[in-house]
Design an enzyme around this catalytic site. Structure first.
Site, PDB file in Angstrom:
ATOM      1  N   LEU A 103      -3.865  -0.854  -1.057  1.00 27.34           N
ATOM      2  CA  LEU A 103      -2.944  -1.605  -1.898  1.00 27.34           C
ATOM      3  C   LEU A 103      -1.548  -1.495  -1.339  1.00 27.34           C
ATOM      4  CD1 LEU A 103      -1.547   0.305  -4.845  1.00 27.34           C
ATOM      5  CD2 LEU A 103      -3.576   1.273  -3.783  1.00 27.34           C
ATOM      6  N   CYS A 104      -0.752  -2.495  -1.666  1.00 26.89           N
ATOM      7  CA  CYS A 104       0.617  -2.562  -1.199  1.00 26.89           C
ATOM      8  C   CYS A 104       0.613  -2.401   0.327  1.00 26.89           C
ATOM      9  CB  CYS A 104       1.455  -1.499  -1.915  1.00 26.89           C
ATOM     10  SG  CYS A 104       3.241  -1.789  -1.807  1.00 26.89           S
ATOM     11  N   THR A 105       1.555  -1.657   0.885  1.00 28.27           N
ATOM     12  CA  THR A 105       1.618  -1.543   2.343  1.00 28.27           C
ATOM     13  C   THR A 105       0.601  -0.558   2.899  1.00 28.27           C
ATOM     14  OG1 THR A 105       3.441   0.041   2.105  1.00 28.27           O
ATOM     15  CG2 THR A 105       4.010  -2.283   2.473  1.00 28.27           C
ATOM     16  N   THR A 125      -1.529  -8.050   0.857  1.00 28.13           N
ATOM     17  CA  THR A 125      -0.686  -6.859   0.843  1.00 28.13           C
ATOM     18  C   THR A 125       0.602  -7.201   0.110  1.00 28.13           C
ATOM     19  OG1 THR A 125       0.332  -5.132   2.236  1.00 28.13           O
ATOM     20  CG2 THR A 125       0.405  -7.386   3.082  1.00 28.13           C
ATOM     21  N   GLY A 151      -2.054  -6.493  -3.708  1.00 27.29           N
ATOM     22  CA  GLY A 151      -0.656  -6.759  -3.391  1.00 27.29           C
ATOM     23  C   GLY A 151       0.247  -5.567  -3.622  1.00 27.29           C
TER      24      GLY A 151
END
Length: 247
Positions: free
Chosen positions: A156-158, A176, A206
């Protein structure tokens, strides 16, 4: 029809569609996808989740999936085991905003059903975080080596950029944090406009708060819609955004 009834109906229709070979659409997913079924043969074995920690990891990135997946144990007869792990063994970690915590368990992806990779520090290239882990290379290599049948690797995310550095997103549907999407596409990821992208053994989400939605989707996929709805009620949070799934 309220949301709970809609989701249960959509789940039933999805199961019927899978049984008859007729494609179905599921509320909260893209129109190309039905509801993913819980794991089959290991259904009554514990669901084993490992959340990866590293220096500079974002607090909400790791805490939201950890809490949601840990709390899912209250809403299912299946045991759920959630652990913090670090690639370089049990140790203390300092997160992005200074939180100190300890990963008490060794790196053991062969003993996991789900591996969750959070992000952190992508905007600060010289600080601890995702960029530092990519430069070191040890964690991306370990993630690449972890892939095997029966293991779902999620980011998730970066944290998805760590999966990209491991070669796990090349040619695969993924997403992402919006500020890293251009990098992810440049490195071969097939970007989807969705909050959560489920490509079977690779599930990505994301930015930051999408860790809630990633975890709720995993609960729904592995433990069933009632467990996910029970969690939403307890958390006073309704899963948001599109879930893109590939069957």
């Amino acid at each position: 029809m309220n949301r709970r009834t809609l989701l249960r109906t959509a789940t039933a229709l999805g199961a019927a569609g899978l049984a008859t070979g007729v494609p179905t659409a599921t509320a909260g997913t893209s129109t190309a996808a039905g509801t993913a079924a819980p794991s089959g043969s290991g259904r009554h074995a514990p669901l084993r989740v490992q959340v990866v920690l590293f220096e500079g990891v974002e607090e909400l990135d790791f805490a939201a999936p950890y809490e949601v997946l840990s709390a899912s144990d209250y809403f299912t007869e299946r045991d759920v085991e959630v652990r913090y792990v670090a690639h370089d063994g049990p140790r203390a970690v300092t997160a992005a905003f200074g939180t100190r915590l300890r990963a008490d368990h060794r790196w053991a992806p062969r003993e996991a059903d789900i591996l969750v990779v959070p992000g952190g520090g992508y905007a600060r290239r010289e600080d601890p975080g995702v960029w530092a882990e990519i430069r070191r290379g040890a964690l991306p290599r370990a993630l690449a080596a972890a892939r095997r049948p029966g293991l779902t690797i999620t980011g998730l995310c970066t944290g998805v950029m760590l999966l990209s550095a491991a070669g796990l997103t090349r040619g695969r549907p993924c997403t992402t944090h919006h500020r890293a999407q251009a990098d992810l596409a440049e490195q071969g990821g097939v970007l989807k406009k969705a909050r959560v992208v489920d490509d079977g053994d690779l599930v990505t989400a994301g930015g930051v708060t999408s860790g809630l939605d990633l975890a709720l989707w995993l609960v729904r996929r592995e433990l069933g819609v009632d467990a996910a709805l029970g969690l939403e009620a307890m958390l006073e949070y309704e899963a948001r955004g599109t879930v893109w799934t590939a069957h």
